[in-house]
Design a protein around this motif. Structure first.
Motif, PDB file in Angstrom:
ATOM      1  N   ASP A  55      41.682   0.128  52.386  1.00 33.63           N
ATOM      2  CA  ASP A  55      41.838  -0.832  53.490  1.00 33.63           C
ATOM      3  C   ASP A  55      43.309  -1.077  53.798  1.00 33.63           C
ATOM      4  N   LEU A  56      44.076  -1.318  52.741  1.00 34.56           N
ATOM      5  CA  LEU A  56      45.489  -1.680  52.924  1.00 34.56           C
ATOM      6  C   LEU A  56      46.264  -0.564  53.617  1.00 34.56           C
ATOM      7  N   TYR A  57      45.862   0.689  53.356  1.00 34.54           N
ATOM      8  CA  TYR A  57      46.598   1.809  53.942  1.00 34.54           C
ATOM      9  C   TYR A  57      45.874   2.383  55.156  1.00 34.54           C
ATOM     10  N   ASP A  58      44.903   1.609  55.671  1.00 38.33           N
ATOM     11  CA  ASP A  58      44.189   2.000  56.894  1.00 38.33           C
ATOM     12  C   ASP A  58      43.608   3.405  56.826  1.00 38.33           C
ATOM     13  N   ASP A  99      36.118  -1.131  43.559  1.00 39.07           N
ATOM     14  CA  ASP A  99      36.552  -2.184  44.494  1.00 39.07           C
ATOM     15  C   ASP A  99      38.052  -2.081  44.749  1.00 39.07           C
ATOM     16  N   ARG A 142      39.911  -9.495  53.477  1.00 32.32           N
ATOM     17  CA  ARG A 142      39.423  -8.559  52.454  1.00 32.32           C
ATOM     18  C   ARG A 142      40.004  -8.895  51.073  1.00 32.32           C
ATOM     19  N   ARG A 158      55.104  -4.819  43.458  1.00 30.89           N
ATOM     20  CA  ARG A 158      53.912  -4.167  43.971  1.00 30.89           C
ATOM     21  C   ARG A 158      53.600  -4.661  45.383  1.00 30.89           C
ATOM     22  N   ARG A 209      53.707   3.628  53.509  1.00 32.33           N
ATOM     23  CA  ARG A 209      52.567   4.500  53.811  1.00 32.33           C
ATOM     24  C   ARG A 209      52.825   5.935  53.372  1.00 32.33           C
ATOM     25  N   LEU A 256      42.913  -7.851  56.768  1.00 32.26           N
ATOM     26  CA  LEU A 256      43.264  -7.501  55.384  1.00 32.26           C
ATOM     27  C   LEU A 256      43.351  -8.756  54.521  1.00 32.26           C
ATOM     28  N   ARG A 291      35.946 -12.986  44.340  1.00 32.36           N
ATOM     29  CA  ARG A 291      34.968 -12.352  43.458  1.00 32.36           C
ATOM     30  C   ARG A 291      35.488 -12.371  42.021  1.00 32.36           C
ATOM     31  N   GLY A 292      36.793 -12.146  41.861  1.00 35.45           N
ATOM     32  CA  GLY A 292      37.386 -12.207  40.528  1.00 35.45           C
ATOM     33  C   GLY A 292      37.293 -13.599  39.951  1.00 35.45           C
ATOM     34  N   TRP A 318      42.971  -4.285  40.624  1.00 38.29           N
ATOM     35  CA  TRP A 318      42.523  -5.689  40.505  1.00 38.29           C
ATOM     36  C   TRP A 318      41.807  -5.859  39.173  1.00 38.29           C
ATOM     37  N   GLN A 354      48.307  -1.436  39.369  1.00 35.28           N
ATOM     38  CA  GLN A 354      48.177  -2.068  40.673  1.00 35.28           C
ATOM     39  C   GLN A 354      46.722  -2.425  40.949  1.00 35.28           C
ATOM     40  N   ASP A 400      40.033  -8.074  37.487  1.00 34.72           N
ATOM     41  CA  ASP A 400      38.684  -8.583  37.219  1.00 34.72           C
ATOM     42  C   ASP A 400      37.585  -7.817  37.962  1.00 34.72           C
ATOM     43  N   LEU A 401      37.980  -6.858  38.805  1.00 35.55           N
ATOM     44  CA  LEU A 401      36.972  -6.190  39.633  1.00 35.55           C
ATOM     45  C   LEU A 401      36.712  -4.767  39.147  1.00 35.55           C
ATOM     46  N   ARG A 432      45.103  -7.009  62.318  1.00 34.73           N
ATOM     47  CA  ARG A 432      45.030  -6.214  61.095  1.00 34.73           C
ATOM     48  C   ARG A 432      45.385  -7.078  59.883  1.00 34.73           C
ATOM     49  N   ARG A 481      53.456  -2.286  49.439  1.00 35.23           N
ATOM     50  CA  ARG A 481      52.277  -2.094  50.280  1.00 35.23           C
ATOM     51  C   ARG A 481      52.595  -2.382  51.733  1.00 35.23           C
ATOM     52  N   PRO A 482      51.927  -1.656  52.627  1.00 39.77           N
ATOM     53  CA  PRO A 482      52.255  -1.797  54.044  1.00 39.77           C
ATOM     54  C   PRO A 482      51.569  -3.019  54.668  1.00 39.77           C
ATOM     55  N   GLN A 537      34.171 -15.190  38.292  1.00 41.11           N
ATOM     56  CA  GLN A 537      33.776 -14.857  36.921  1.00 41.11           C
ATOM     57  C   GLN A 537      34.151 -15.971  35.954  1.00 41.11           C
ATOM     58  N   LEU A 568      39.937  -1.426  48.296  1.00 42.74           N
ATOM     59  CA  LEU A 568      40.971  -2.311  48.840  1.00 42.74           C
ATOM     60  C   LEU A 568      42.235  -1.519  49.192  1.00 42.74           C
ATOM     61  N   VAL A 569      42.577  -0.581  48.327  1.00 43.90           N
ATOM     62  CA  VAL A 569      43.752   0.245  48.623  1.00 43.90           C
ATOM     63  C   VAL A 569      43.508   1.039  49.904  1.00 43.90           C
TER      64      VAL A 569
END
Lengths: 308, 266, 261
Positions: free
Chosen positions: A122-125, A115, B13, B100, A95, B10, B20-21, A108, A106, A110-111, B6, B104-105, B24, A119-120
């Motif tokens: 969300d991941l880091y609140d 988006d 999500r 990666r 964090r 996540l 969604r990816g 996504w 890092q 295809d998005l 949590r 991440r947390p 396609q 998401l990032v």
């Protein structure tokens, strides 16, 4: 902010045998190959510094950064980042740091970019209100608005890198690790990346550790560099001091009448006109110039000396 | 507790983003599901074809075998739906993608699981549930509960073996072949009454690689055939719990190996 | 013409060796599969007086071991290769070579199969032992039907490679193909056990020439005139597939040229 003491990492992997029964022997024997990637490295970085962490390929730069981020557990030695031991407290450490790999995104694939940024968040609140503010700031600083809705796989390398920088700074980490952030970018994109880093450091007092092969990045951003090779620290200090301390002699470059170019080292304390006169007496000179030592020359010389 | 909520939020999500990816590449998805049905279908088609000529396998009728098959297949689908991205772990490690994940947390295993939902495996679930429902013997409410618990337990047994083997990939071993082989043993040998295979093989499939506990042991309980088993009846009744224990053990192995992760070593 | 194809075959063989640890595991899986079938069928046969479909248990076990060995060796690799090369665009190197694309792929497959046979060699005695196989009375018939069956298998996989030029995605298709072909080749049950319409369908499809037909010749379930007829039909399939391949390839090539321009 960052404290590293006699940090060492030894990679140990099963010895691989060749031949048709090789995989089986690899599986059954207990022979290991060892390689010391980082060998007793110590340094301290205070809050708000931008430090260039430099070294040739395989010097142990990435391994150090991976230990600083908690990906790798050190073999021995001490690391403290913002008061935490990264590998023991990996999630809390995550964090507090933003990481950008120039070679690997890092985001996504295809998005749309937006988006990925959500998401990032969300991941880091990151709370919604703060996220909106951060996103606005990133868009302004990096000019993301034009391609926020574009799928990442359709972005140019420069756009993608800007997206990655935004993703790394969205949650306002006090520390930012950048691993070759300008690799493969054109001049304009490089400039944009450098400006962003300088701006983040100036506004947010973000501590930045930058590994790169592009010394122009270092000259533009860093006041201090740490040079390593073969896992050991060769130099730690200001760029100016480095150039003075290790400065190779200035050089006189002369172009001769027959299109040949010759270079003469200017020994310390020797008057330049005297040298020119001497050269002119021996050769027909068409043009001449004097080369000041630059960072690249200094660093090349240090590496060469550490080889010996 | 808040940490679990949590992680689940996540997970959802990330999973939605992955879907969604994947959407396609619709054609790929449809063919993937079809391949799943065909794969599991061809396995059962074998049983069905054979039992046109022969009345019983190891004393089990077609209906009983179908029930066993349904339990095994449903358990397999419940394992593979959330864990399908574990298959790509060797690749994640080799390409440095795991770095990666570790930056991440969020629990690394949750992140890996959220990389992809095995939508292709919906075919497995479909085929399994159909077999299970069609061949369900008359059971009381307690037995139904046991059946549900057993299917989840069976999924955990498979997940445990898969996770334990996959964690060796963190030491940069090539685990794909071994894992495919274990998977193969589970799906091929798990759907028959173990007594068919003879003492030694049955012992190995019970105590070395716990294939028997995925469906054969609990199905024997439900079909009142515990007398044939090579484990005592109380153990058979407790079989759903084995999955939980094995998975907890596998998770410990995984965490240990994660600590020894060497990245790509650069 | 021959030199580049031999080179392609060598690449195919090396490809097989490069993934040898995976291959070794799948050979072990093959042995396990043969063991499984042996135990299941032995259990099925136990307590029966007469031999169903005129097959003794010994002949049946021999049949199954052979059919599985054959299916293992003939499983095509080229749809996977072609898929990868079309996706990454490297297929244009293949197309720019003076030798035709399909012959190159066929040579690659042949080399891959040869490599597979070499690596399978240590496992063959084990499989033969688990399957209790004895020498055949129709060695020539077996060799002929198997060789022609292999040609059919390669041509079918070439067809999938070519389809890849349209769908750009052959991964799932080739998996589907493998499952369907193994089932209808009779690797788990001889086709003579297939009931009703399924039996008719299996009999009409060409997959049986990769597994059932040669193996049935070997164990003596097919003999004399039946062998001759099988060979004739196989040649017919090869001719028909050649025609189809040629027609589809012309259109595919046209498509590629347009995309490349």
């Amino acid at each position: 902010m960052i404290r590293v003491e006699s940090l060492t990492k030894v990679f140990r992997r099963p010895h691989t045998f060749s031949g048709p029964l090789g995989p089986l022997r690899t599986l059954l024997t207990r022979r290991y190959d060892e390689r010391t990637a980082v060998d007793g490295v110590s340094f301290e970085i205070s809050a708000g510094e931008i430090v260039g962490y430099l070294g040739p390929n395989g010097a142990g730069k990435s391994t150090t950064v991976k230990m600083l981020t908690g990906i790798l557990t050190p073999t021995s030695g001490l690391i403290e980042v913002d008061g935490r031991v990264p590998w023991r407290d990996r999630e809390a450490n995550a964090r507090a740091v933003g990481v950008v790999f120039g070679q690997r995104s890092q985001l996504w694939w295809d998005l749309p970019l937006i988006d990925s940024l959500r998401l990032v968040g969300d991941l880091y609140d990151v709370p919604a209100a703060r996220f909106a503010g951060s996103l606005r700031r990133m868009c302004d600083l990096l000019g993301l608005d034009d391609f926020l809705q574009t799928p990442v796989r359709q972005l140019s390398l420069g756009q993608r890198m800007r997206g990655d920088l935004a993703a790394a700074m969205l949650y306002d980490p006090p520390i930012l690790y950048l691993d070759e952030p300008t690799v493969g970018l054109d001049v304009m994109a490089k400039q944009a990346v450098r400006e962003f880093i300088a701006e983040t450091n100036r506004l947010g007092r973000t501590t930045v550790v930058l590994t790169t092969h592009d010394l122009a990045d270092v000259e533009a951003l860093c006041e201090r560099i740490i040079l390593i090779d073969k896992g050991r620290v060769l130099y730690d200090g200001g760029i100016d001091d480095l150039v003075t301390a290790y400065a190779p002699p200035r050089r006189l470059v002369v172009e001769l009448a027959d299109d040949e170019t010759r270079t003469f080292e200017i020994a310390a304390g020797r008057p330049i006109p005297e040298l020119i006169a001497q050269v002119a007496a021996e050769h027909p000179i068409r043009d001449l110039s004097i080369r000041e030592p630059d960072l690249e020359g200094v660093i090349t010389r240090i590496y060469a000396e550490s080889e010996r | 507790m808040a940490e679990v909520v949590r992680a689940l939020r996540l997970y959802w999500r990330l999973q939605r983003a992955a879907m969604r990816g994947a959407l396609q590449y619709r054609l790929n998805l449809v063919i993937g599901i079809a391949a799943g049905v065909a794969y599991q279908g061809s396995g059962f088609a074998f049983v069905w074809v054979v039992m046109h000529t022969f009345p019983a396998v190891g004393g089990w009728s077609l209906r009983e075998i179908a029930f066993l098959y349904g339990m095994r297949l449903t358990a397999h689908a419940l394992y593979v739906l959330p864990f399908s991205s574990l298959i790509g772990l060797d690749w994640l490690v080799r390409e440095g993608e795991l770095d990666r994940v570790l930056l991440r947390p969020l629990n690394p295993l949750v992140q890996i699981m959220a990389k992809r939902l095995g939508v292709g495996q919906l075919g497995d679930l479909l085929a399994g549930l159909v077999l299970l429902v069609v061949a369900l013997p008359p059971l009381g409410p307690a037995s139904i509960l046991f059946c549900l618990a057993a299917v989840v337990g069976g999924a955990l047994v498979e997940a445990a073996v898969s996770l334990a083997l996959a964690s060796l990939a963190l030491r940069t071993w090539n685990t794909l072949g071994v894992r495919a082989f274990a998977d193969d043993l589970f799906s091929k040998f798990g759907s028959y009454p173990m007594s068919v295979f003879g003492g030694a093989a049955q012992w190995a499939l019970t105590f070395v690689l716990p294939v028997a506990f995925v469906a054969y042991v609990p199905a024997s309980v439900l079909l009142d055939r515990t007398g044939e088993l090579n484990v005592p009846a109380p153990v058979a009744y407790g079989s759903p719990l084995l999955g939980v224990a094995l998975f907890a053990l596998a998770y410990r192995i995984w965490s240990r190996q994660l600590r020894h992760y060497q990245s790509t070593g650069t | 013409m021959i030199r580049p194809l031999a080179g392609m075959a060598r690449v195919g063989m090396r490809f097989q060796f490069a993934y040898r640890s995976d291959v070794i595991m799948s050979v072990v899986a093959l042995v396990a599969q043969v063991f499984l079938l042996r135990m299941v069928w032995t259990s099925l046969y136990s307590g029966r007086e007469s031999d169903p479909r005129g097959l003794t248990l010994e002949a049946l076990l021999a049949y199954l071991s052979l059919a599985n060995l054959q299916a293992f060796v003939t499983t095509p690799i080229i749809p996977m290769i072609a898929h990868f090369r079309i996706r990454t665009g490297t297929v244009f190197f293949d197309l720019s070579r003076p030798t035709g694309y399909l012959p190159q792929m066929a040579a690659f497959q042949a080399g891959h199969t040869a490599g597979g046979l070499l690596m399978l060699a240590p496992a063959i005695p084990v499989v033969l032992l688990v399957g209790t196989i004895t020498p055949t009375e129709h060695p020539i018939g077996y060799a002929a039907t198997l060789a022609l069956g292999y040609v059919i298998s390669v041509m079918m996989s070439l067809l999938i490679c070519v389809i890849g030029f349209w769908t750009l995605e052959t991964g799932a298709i080739s998996l589907l193909y493998r499952l369907v072909s193994h089932f209808f080749a009779g690797t788990m049950v001889p086709l003579s056990f297939f009931p009703g319409a399924l039996g008719v369908l299996a009999d009409a499809l060409p997959f049986k020439y990769m597994g059932y037909v040669p193996a049935a010749v070997y164990v003596g379930q097919l003999s004399g005139g039946q062998i001759g007829r099988a060979v004739a039909v196989e040649i017919g399939w090869i001719a028909a597939l050649a025609g189809v391949l040629w027609a589809i390839w012309r259109r595919a090539h046209h498509k590629v040229v347009i995309q490349g321009g």
